[in-house]
Write a protein that holds these residues in place. Structure first.
Motif, PDB file in Angstrom:
ATOM      1  N   ILE A 191      68.527   0.914  -9.645  1.00 57.02           N
ATOM      2  CA  ILE A 191      69.036   0.485 -11.213  1.00 57.02           C
ATOM      3  C   ILE A 191      70.128  -0.842 -10.780  1.00 57.02           C
ATOM      4  O   ILE A 191      70.183  -1.624 -10.986  1.00 57.02           O
ATOM      5  CB  ILE A 191      70.309   1.015 -11.913  1.00 57.02           C
ATOM      6  N   GLU A 192      70.558  -0.681  -9.406  1.00 58.69           N
ATOM      7  CA  GLU A 192      71.686  -1.427  -8.412  1.00 58.69           C
ATOM      8  C   GLU A 192      70.833  -2.963  -8.255  1.00 58.69           C
ATOM      9  O   GLU A 192      70.870  -3.897  -8.540  1.00 58.69           O
ATOM     10  CB  GLU A 192      72.456  -0.752  -7.738  1.00 58.69           C
ATOM     11  N   ARG A 193      69.926  -2.360  -7.457  1.00 56.75           N
ATOM     12  CA  ARG A 193      68.762  -3.963  -6.939  1.00 56.75           C
ATOM     13  C   ARG A 193      67.719  -4.720  -7.976  1.00 56.75           C
ATOM     14  O   ARG A 193      67.524  -5.630  -7.658  1.00 56.75           O
ATOM     15  CB  ARG A 193      68.369  -2.815  -5.667  1.00 56.75           C
ATOM     16  N   GLY A 194      68.110  -4.276  -9.129  1.00 59.09           N
ATOM     17  CA  GLY A 194      67.138  -3.942 -10.738  1.00 59.09           C
ATOM     18  C   GLY A 194      65.953  -3.758  -9.857  1.00 59.09           C
ATOM     19  O   GLY A 194      64.742  -4.418 -10.647  1.00 59.09           O
ATOM     20  N   ASP A 195      65.201  -3.140  -9.110  1.00 60.57           N
ATOM     21  CA  ASP A 195      64.099  -2.336  -9.180  1.00 60.57           C
ATOM     22  C   ASP A 195      63.504  -1.475 -10.309  1.00 60.57           C
ATOM     23  O   ASP A 195      63.468  -0.265 -10.129  1.00 60.57           O
ATOM     24  CB  ASP A 195      64.110  -1.673  -7.668  1.00 60.57           C
ATOM     25  N   PHE A 196      62.714  -2.284 -10.929  1.00 58.23           N
ATOM     26  CA  PHE A 196      62.772  -0.914 -12.810  1.00 58.23           C
ATOM     27  C   PHE A 196      61.307   0.018 -12.186  1.00 58.23           C
ATOM     28  O   PHE A 196      60.903   0.097 -13.119  1.00 58.23           O
ATOM     29  CB  PHE A 196      63.205  -2.148 -13.312  1.00 58.23           C
ATOM     30  N   ASP A 197      60.334  -1.601 -11.474  1.00 58.97           N
ATOM     31  CA  ASP A 197      59.352  -1.276 -10.594  1.00 58.97           C
ATOM     32  C   ASP A 197      58.788   0.468 -10.022  1.00 58.97           C
ATOM     33  O   ASP A 197      57.970   1.341 -10.696  1.00 58.97           O
ATOM     34  CB  ASP A 197      58.857  -2.262  -9.885  1.00 58.97           C
ATOM     35  N   HIS A 198      60.029   1.143  -9.482  1.00 61.25           N
ATOM     36  CA  HIS A 198      60.335   2.247  -8.860  1.00 61.25           C
ATOM     37  C   HIS A 198      61.142   2.840  -9.607  1.00 61.25           C
ATOM     38  O   HIS A 198      61.596   4.314  -9.245  1.00 61.25           O
ATOM     39  CB  HIS A 198      60.321   2.301  -7.577  1.00 61.25           C
ATOM     40  N   LEU A 199      61.475   2.865 -11.012  1.00 66.49           N
ATOM     41  CA  LEU A 199      63.005   3.300 -11.413  1.00 66.49           C
ATOM     42  C   LEU A 199      62.137   4.545 -11.866  1.00 66.49           C
ATOM     43  O   LEU A 199      62.692   5.939 -12.474  1.00 66.49           O
ATOM     44  CB  LEU A 199      63.572   2.574 -12.161  1.00 66.49           C
ATOM     45  N   GLN A 200      60.980   4.578 -12.223  1.00 71.27           N
ATOM     46  CA  GLN A 200      61.283   5.890 -13.275  1.00 71.27           C
ATOM     47  C   GLN A 200      59.718   6.824 -12.305  1.00 71.27           C
ATOM     48  O   GLN A 200      60.336   7.941 -12.432  1.00 71.27           O
ATOM     49  CB  GLN A 200      58.677   5.184 -13.720  1.00 71.27           C
ATOM     50  N   GLY A 201      59.758   6.444 -10.863  1.00 69.77           N
ATOM     51  CA  GLY A 201      59.033   7.352  -9.906  1.00 69.77           C
ATOM     52  C   GLY A 201      61.254   8.375  -9.590  1.00 69.77           C
ATOM     53  O   GLY A 201      60.842   9.233  -9.221  1.00 69.77           O
ATOM     54  N   GLU A 202      62.013   7.211  -9.502  1.00 74.22           N
ATOM     55  CA  GLU A 202      63.262   7.932  -9.068  1.00 74.22           C
ATOM     56  C   GLU A 202      63.260   8.680 -10.095  1.00 74.22           C
ATOM     57  O   GLU A 202      64.194   9.663  -9.716  1.00 74.22           O
ATOM     58  CB  GLU A 202      63.662   6.699  -8.452  1.00 74.22           C
ATOM     59  N   LEU A 203      63.640   8.203 -11.156  1.00 75.52           N
ATOM     60  CA  LEU A 203      63.724   9.095 -12.376  1.00 75.52           C
ATOM     61  C   LEU A 203      63.045  10.779 -12.267  1.00 75.52           C
ATOM     62  O   LEU A 203      63.167  11.775 -12.822  1.00 75.52           O
ATOM     63  CB  LEU A 203      63.338   8.957 -13.940  1.00 75.52           C
ATOM     64  N   GLY A 204      61.934  10.724 -12.263  1.00 77.42           N
ATOM     65  CA  GLY A 204      60.890  12.017 -12.067  1.00 77.42           C
ATOM     66  C   GLY A 204      61.470  12.958 -10.959  1.00 77.42           C
ATOM     67  O   GLY A 204      61.542  13.616 -10.678  1.00 77.42           O
ATOM     68  N   ASP A 205      61.778  11.854  -9.793  1.00 73.80           N
ATOM     69  CA  ASP A 205      62.224  13.222  -9.207  1.00 73.80           C
ATOM     70  C   ASP A 205      63.471  13.620  -8.865  1.00 73.80           C
ATOM     71  O   ASP A 205      63.795  14.144  -8.643  1.00 73.80           O
ATOM     72  CB  ASP A 205      62.692  11.928  -7.335  1.00 73.80           C
ATOM     73  N   LEU A 206      64.466  12.921  -9.753  1.00 76.96           N
ATOM     74  CA  LEU A 206      65.442  13.297 -10.411  1.00 76.96           C
ATOM     75  C   LEU A 206      65.652  15.207 -11.643  1.00 76.96           C
ATOM     76  O   LEU A 206      65.832  15.733 -11.659  1.00 76.96           O
ATOM     77  CB  LEU A 206      66.378  12.631 -11.272  1.00 76.96           C
ATOM     78  N   LEU A 207      64.517  14.427 -12.923  1.00 76.55           N
ATOM     79  CA  LEU A 207      63.868  15.547 -13.535  1.00 76.55           C
ATOM     80  C   LEU A 207      63.743  16.804 -12.566  1.00 76.55           C
ATOM     81  O   LEU A 207      63.448  17.414 -13.278  1.00 76.55           O
ATOM     82  CB  LEU A 207      62.659  14.625 -14.525  1.00 76.55           C
ATOM     83  N   PHE A 208      62.383  16.359 -11.591  1.00 75.53           N
ATOM     84  CA  PHE A 208      62.246  17.782 -10.809  1.00 75.53           C
ATOM     85  C   PHE A 208      63.288  18.679 -10.190  1.00 75.53           C
ATOM     86  O   PHE A 208      62.743  19.801 -10.448  1.00 75.53           O
ATOM     87  CB  PHE A 208      60.878  17.037  -9.753  1.00 75.53           C
ATOM     88  N   GLN A 209      64.256  17.436  -9.901  1.00 80.77           N
ATOM     89  CA  GLN A 209      65.288  18.514  -9.705  1.00 80.77           C
ATOM     90  C   GLN A 209      65.512  19.667 -10.572  1.00 80.77           C
ATOM     91  O   GLN A 209      66.279  20.859 -10.471  1.00 80.77           O
ATOM     92  CB  GLN A 209      66.839  18.534  -9.647  1.00 80.77           C
ATOM     93  N   VAL A 210      65.643  18.875 -12.336  1.00 80.65           N
ATOM     94  CA  VAL A 210      66.121  20.070 -13.277  1.00 80.65           C
ATOM     95  C   VAL A 210      65.428  21.325 -13.427  1.00 80.65           C
ATOM     96  O   VAL A 210      65.627  22.641 -13.788  1.00 80.65           O
ATOM     97  CB  VAL A 210      66.788  19.489 -14.155  1.00 80.65           C
ATOM     98  N   VAL A 211      64.240  20.391 -13.155  1.00 82.76           N
ATOM     99  CA  VAL A 211      62.712  21.282 -13.070  1.00 82.76           C
ATOM    100  C   VAL A 211      62.719  22.762 -12.388  1.00 82.76           C
ATOM    101  O   VAL A 211      62.937  23.524 -12.312  1.00 82.76           O
ATOM    102  CB  VAL A 211      61.352  20.980 -13.178  1.00 82.76           C
TER     103      VAL A 211
END
Length: 277
Positions: A47-67
């Protein structure tokens, strides 16, 4: 496209005692925590780098932690992912009575809007009620009870100070805090003069705490500010490294004055880049 149910099935397969992944099978709540923190920071970094092309993947990685935590809990008959979803939904409905006045998630939206200050006040009241419900001994209830100990130290300092400020335990403005910063710096110097390592560590901690307080009074998030300073340092240091590569000089052979001059050049070049500090 895969669904959340597919992800939950995948997690179950990874943890299958007979056919799962050996690495995933041996993980525990504690061993997953470092990965969770890392994934959260990678989301923040994107988010800080404005890298929204990869944000979806990073959010998926974070969601996987909850799972992952939910799977561990399901195996121990504690709770399941559906319970996680239910608990956060109930909490947010409870904490937003200005949006869900009847407590019904799907009730018609036909209520007057509250001011931001009214919303904030009600939010704090509800959180105080929740802290009281959680307290095993109400007479020992503290405003600081639910400030997570695992937060980054700068963020936790800011939260502790903010909580204390809610009941008036706070400086009236940034200028008195700045005086406190100077006072703490003087105490660091005194500890240095005494050559007392324990006192130096203690006083440096006080200095950092007071700087966080200054940031809070200036409406600056200290964690974000320091991350920005880290990025700035890295950017300028890389400039120095590249400049020395171009002249085939090892950094170790340069004087501090020469390196400082290159640092100044890096700063001058950044003035033409609006995104740089």
């Amino acid at each position: 496209m895969y669904s959340l149910e597919d992800l939950l099935h995948l997690m179950n397969r990874l943890r299958d005692p007979q056919y799962g992944c050996p690495w995933d099978i041996r993980q525990t709540y504690a061993t997953i925590v470092p990965h969770t923190l890392e994934e959260a920071y990678e989301v923040a970094d994107a988010i800080e780098r404005g890298d929204f092309d990869h944000l979806q993947g990073e959010l998926g990685d974070l969601l996987f932690q909850v799972v992952y935590y939910s799977q561990l809990a399901r195996e121990e008959n504690r709770f399941e992912f559906a319970g996680v979803v239910d608990s956060i939904t109930r909490k947010l409905i409870r904490r937003h009575p200005h949006v869900f006045p009847t407590g019904d998630l799907y009730a018609p939206v036909d209520i007057p809007r509250l001011s931001e200050e009214q919303v904030k006040q009600r939010w704090e009241e509800i959180k105080a009620e929740e802290r009281a419900e959680k307290a095993s001994a109400p007479e020992q209830l503290s405003l600081l009870d639910d400030v997570p100990a695992a937060l980054p130290a700068l963020s936790r300092s800011a939260k502790l100070q903010k909580r204390a400020g809610q009941v008036g335990f706070d400086w009236p403005g940034p200028l008195p805090v700045l005086d406190k910063v100077r006072e703490e710096l003087d105490e660091v110097l005194e500890a240095m003069a005494d050559n007392d390592p324990a006192a130096i560590s203690d006083e440096v901690g006080d200095l950092l705490f007071s700087v966080v307080n200054l940031a809070r009074h200036l409406k600056v998030d200290p964690e974000t500010a320091l991350r920005g300073a880290n990025a700035k340092f890295e950017r300028r240091f890389r400039f120095i490294e590249q400049a020395l590569r171009d002249t085939h000089r090892p950094m170790e052979d340069c004087t501090l004055e020469e390196l400082d001059a290159l640092w100044g050049e890096a700063k001058r070049q950044e003035k033409n880049l609006p995104s740089c500090g």
